[in-house]
Design a protein around this motif. Structure first.
Motif, PDB file in Angstrom:
ATOM      1  N   SER A 121       0.802  -1.227   0.000  1.00 51.37           N
ATOM      2  CA  SER A 121       0.000   0.000   0.000  1.00 51.37           C
ATOM      3  C   SER A 121       0.833   1.275   0.000  1.00 51.37           C
ATOM      4  N   HIS A 122       2.063   1.228   0.528  1.00 55.92           N
ATOM      5  CA  HIS A 122       2.852   2.467   0.602  1.00 55.92           C
ATOM      6  C   HIS A 122       3.646   2.776  -0.664  1.00 55.92           C
ATOM      7  N   CYS A 124       2.678   4.504  -2.849  1.00 57.49           N
ATOM      8  CA  CYS A 124       2.430   5.940  -3.059  1.00 57.49           C
ATOM      9  C   CYS A 124       3.660   6.793  -2.744  1.00 57.49           C
ATOM     10  N   LEU A 134       1.149   3.278  -7.273  1.00 56.48           N
ATOM     11  CA  LEU A 134       0.070   2.873  -6.379  1.00 56.48           C
ATOM     12  C   LEU A 134       0.203   1.437  -5.877  1.00 56.48           C
ATOM     13  N   THR A 189     -10.121   9.344  -0.023  1.00 55.21           N
ATOM     14  CA  THR A 189     -10.624   8.173  -0.745  1.00 55.21           C
ATOM     15  C   THR A 189     -11.144   8.572  -2.136  1.00 55.21           C
ATOM     16  N   ILE A 216      -1.759   7.139   1.433  1.00 55.48           N
ATOM     17  CA  ILE A 216      -2.670   5.986   1.621  1.00 55.48           C
ATOM     18  C   ILE A 216      -3.374   6.061   2.973  1.00 55.48           C
ATOM     19  N   GLU A 217      -2.749   6.703   3.955  1.00 57.17           N
ATOM     20  CA  GLU A 217      -3.355   6.790   5.291  1.00 57.17           C
ATOM     21  C   GLU A 217      -4.511   7.786   5.320  1.00 57.17           C
ATOM     22  N   THR A 221      -5.599   7.178  -3.416  1.00 60.63           N
ATOM     23  CA  THR A 221      -4.990   6.224  -4.335  1.00 60.63           C
ATOM     24  C   THR A 221      -3.480   6.388  -4.304  1.00 60.63           C
ATOM     25  N   THR A 222      -3.039   7.647  -4.302  1.00 59.73           N
ATOM     26  CA  THR A 222      -1.613   7.929  -4.173  1.00 59.73           C
ATOM     27  C   THR A 222      -1.421   9.415  -3.942  1.00 59.73           C
TER      28      THR A 222
ATOM     29  N   CYS B  72      -9.389  -0.864   4.880  1.00 60.46           N
ATOM     30  CA  CYS B  72      -8.356   0.148   4.667  1.00 60.46           C
ATOM     31  C   CYS B  72      -7.005  -0.362   5.178  1.00 60.46           C
ATOM     32  N   SER B  75      -2.282  -3.486   1.774  1.00 60.60           N
ATOM     33  CA  SER B  75      -2.844  -4.036   0.529  1.00 60.60           C
ATOM     34  C   SER B  75      -3.099  -5.529   0.589  1.00 60.60           C
ATOM     35  N   ARG B  98      -9.977   1.245  -1.508  1.00 64.02           N
ATOM     36  CA  ARG B  98      -9.788   0.876  -2.918  1.00 64.02           C
ATOM     37  C   ARG B  98      -9.159  -0.505  -3.122  1.00 64.02           C
TER      38      ARG B  98
END
Ligand code: SF4
Lengths: 444, 180
Positions: A121-122, A124, A134, A189, A216-217, A221-222, B72, B75, B98
């Motif tokens: 997730s990071h 970004c 992303l 979001t 992301i926090e 999306t980024t 959330c 990923s 997402r």
């Protein structure tokens, strides 16, 4: 139509429009690590004869549990290792590795205008280089490795302008935590956060990565920052020294779905008190009177409690948010000549960062202060290895997530900048770096 | 990475009346040590302070009804695998993060988005039947409630095949790249 920076990168990567407002979006680079890659690589091997779109568009590394802590994580690492060798994929094994979001930019693998994805997730973070980067799931990553593309809904763009200049004691970490507090934990979001303004321009590349890391926090999306001379100088000094990229900029009067302006000069050093990163307040302040009871119950805090009164059991400096050389220098400036009073773990973001820190003697400052100086790994950030929290214990951490259980079941996490973590490690409670500086003056 | 797909998802409800259930709560990182999607179900919600209690009070539930921003954080697709491994086939919420949203589609966990008031009302439902193909659901036999799935991803939630779909796109992608 006047376009944002993000719009331009998106438009340059759309291969095809798909039903339902989806788009087939080309990925210039796929980053693959040992936790989320193996099931996808194995699925491709079994179902598609090991076919990859283009192995040169993949870079792989061992980062989350480095080296393996047990037989299961050893198998994860070995799976990525043999797959990368078999496919001729650039691979960074232990010893030559780093946290993906630290290693990939420092090697010069990402240039402005690129699209990048990773099962993490990071990802970004890499938006700091002016790229569209992303995080995605394992199956989506497998799709990008197999077919070179993701299926995405076009995100909206939120322009976040940070005006003025950050105060001397405020860092990119304080800025990114303040952005989340301003727009809300899920306020981003559906958006890409396009950061701009004088306070953003003044950040160096590492600080820009810290800012983008936590997009992301906010649910975004980024995050993304337009490339400039700072970006060019950074890339020129990387081992790959990539050339031939062009710096895209937003059109002057580009339209944005949302615009937020934040006064950079009002940013204070902050620390989180709750169970999501948006729940933060100035270090010199208190737990808000209206803090959600659920967060406070988990954190064992009460409304109105002074943050600097909160005793801690552990301190951690590391993670893809704050483990680069500038972060370590900031921590060393506070720890020099001091002693930590709680277990303190300092984990560089990559082996290259580790070696640079040692050339500068930072490892001596840390170890003289009684801290544990480790090799590079994600380590305790995700509660998997190298410093997992015991239930009920409290850690001040330079990482990015304070969710319940994040660093160990029942463990409590307070997010802050490296200098605040260092000061807290010395005093055994949440502390401001100025408390250490003033103490030094008194002792002198 | 392929759960059993269902045209109709019917089952009892596990209500979690909170927003922001993150994937560290759904499946803690220390279980992410496998090279396949198996073995996650038994650790579902171990990172959630009241997770074990919630599961014990709703044995056999197949549908989660919860607050905004479900999934959330990290990923990790393991969150979808853990839900499936424990028998959950659908999540009903006002919004999803997402990455989890896509992971749910790709694994056959039906992500149903409904307005907050509707979700609040469904929190007290005993049984919900979801007609995935028809995009409607009924709670305890009441009037059907319509919802909308992503028209492209609906096929993945019903029949899997995400990678096959992308595989078929490769010639078009190569042609696009050559003309880039
Ligand atoms: S350092 Fe932490 S947040 Fe960053 S990639 Fe590793 S586990 Fe994820």
């Amino acid at each position: 139509m006047k376009r944002s920076l993000f719009d331009k990168i998106w438009d340059a990567h759309v291969v095809d429009e798909l039903p339902g407002g989806n788009a087939l979006v080309f990925m210039d680079l796929v980053v693959a690590h040992e936790i989320t890659t193996p099931p996808g690589a194995i699925a491709i091997e079994k179902e598609f004869d090991d076919e990859l779109y283009e192995p040169d568009r993949i870079v792989a590394m061992i980062d989350h549990v480095a080296p393996a802590k047990d037989a299961a994580t050893a198998l994860q690492a070995q799976t990525v290792r043999t797959w990368a060798k078999r496919q001729g994929i650039r691979f960074h094994d232990i010893g030559n590795n780093g946290i993906c979001h630290v290693l990939v930019p420092e090697r010069g693998y990402v240039t402005p205008g690129m699209s990048v994805c990773c099962g993490d997730s990071h990802t970004c973070t890499l938006g700091a280089l002016g790229a569209f980067a992303l995080g995605i799931g394992t199956t989506a990553q497998a799709g990008a490795m197999l077919a070179g593309c993701l299926i995405l809904q076009r995100p909206k763009v939120m322009r976040i302008e940070i005006t003025g200049e950050l105060p001397a004691d405020a860092t990119a970490k304080d800025l990114t935590l303040s952005v989340i507090a301003t727009i809300g934990f899920r306020g981003g979001t559906g958006y890409v956060l396009e950061y701009t303004g004088s306070a953003v321009r003044a950040l160096n590349m590492e600080q820009r990565m810290t800012l983008c890391n936590m997009a992301i926090e906010a649910g975004a999306t980024t995050g993304i920052i337009a490339a400039d001379a700072t970006t060019a100088a950074y890339l020129a000094a990387t081992p790959a020294a990539p050339a031939g990229w062009t710096a895209l900029q937003a059109d002057d009067d580009a339209e944005y779905a949302a615009t937020v302006t934040i006064d950079g000069s009002a940013i204070r050093p902050v620390v989180s008190w709750g169970t999501n990163p948006g729940e933060n307040a100035p270090v010199d302040g208190a737990v808000p009177a209206d803090a959600p009871a659920e967060s406070l119950a988990y954190m064992d805090l009460r409304p109105g409690q002074a943050l600097r009164s909160i005793a801690i059991d552990q301190a951690f400096i590391g993670s893809c948010t704050n483990s680069r050389i500038g972060d370590l220098r900031a921590a060393a400036a506070v720890l020099r000549g001091q002693q930590v009073s709680v277990p303190t773990i300092i984990t560089p973001g990559s082996q290259a960062v580790r070696r640079q820190a040692e050339r500068e003697g930072l490892h001596d400052i840390f170890q003289d202060a009684g801290a544990l100086w480790t090799h590079s790994s994600c380590g305790p950030c995700l509660g998997m290895s190298m410093g997992v929290l015991a239930a009920g214990t409290r850690c001040v951490s330079s990482s990015n997530r304070n969710f319940p259980g994040r660093m160990g079941d029942g463990g409590r996490v307070h997010l802050a900048a490296p200098a605040v973590v260092a000061a807290s490690a010395i005093l055994g409670r949440i502390a401001s770096p100025s408390e250490i500086t003033s103490r030094e003056v008194v002792l002198a | 990475m392929t759960g059993t797909r269902h045209m109709i998802v019917e089952g009892t409800v596990l209500p979690i009346p909170r927003a922001n259930i993150d994937t560290d709560q759904i499946i803690p990182a220390h279980y992410l040590t496998r090279i396949d999607a198996d073995g996650m179900g038994e650790h579902l919600f171990e990172g959630m302070p009241d997770g074990a209690d919630l599961l014990a009070r709703h044995p056999g539930a197949a549908i989660i009804v919860t607050g905004e921003n479900f999934g959330c954080g990290s990923s990790r697709e393991h969150a979808a695998w853990a839900l499936l491994g424990r028998g959950f086939r659908a999540v009903i919420a006002p919004s999803f993060a997402r990455i989890f949203h896509e992971n749910a589609y790709n694994n056959g966990v039906v992500p149903v988005i409904l307005p907050q008031e509707t979700v609040d009302a469904l929190m007290s439902a005993q049984t919900i039947a979801i007609d995935v193909a028809g995009e409607t659901l009924r709670a305890d036999g009441a009037e059907p409630i319509a919802f909308a799935l992503d028209p492209l991803r609906k096929q993945f939630v019903l029949g899997g095949g995400f990678l096959k779909y992308l595989h078929a796109k490769i010639p078009a992608v190569r042609a696009w790249e050559a003309a880039r």
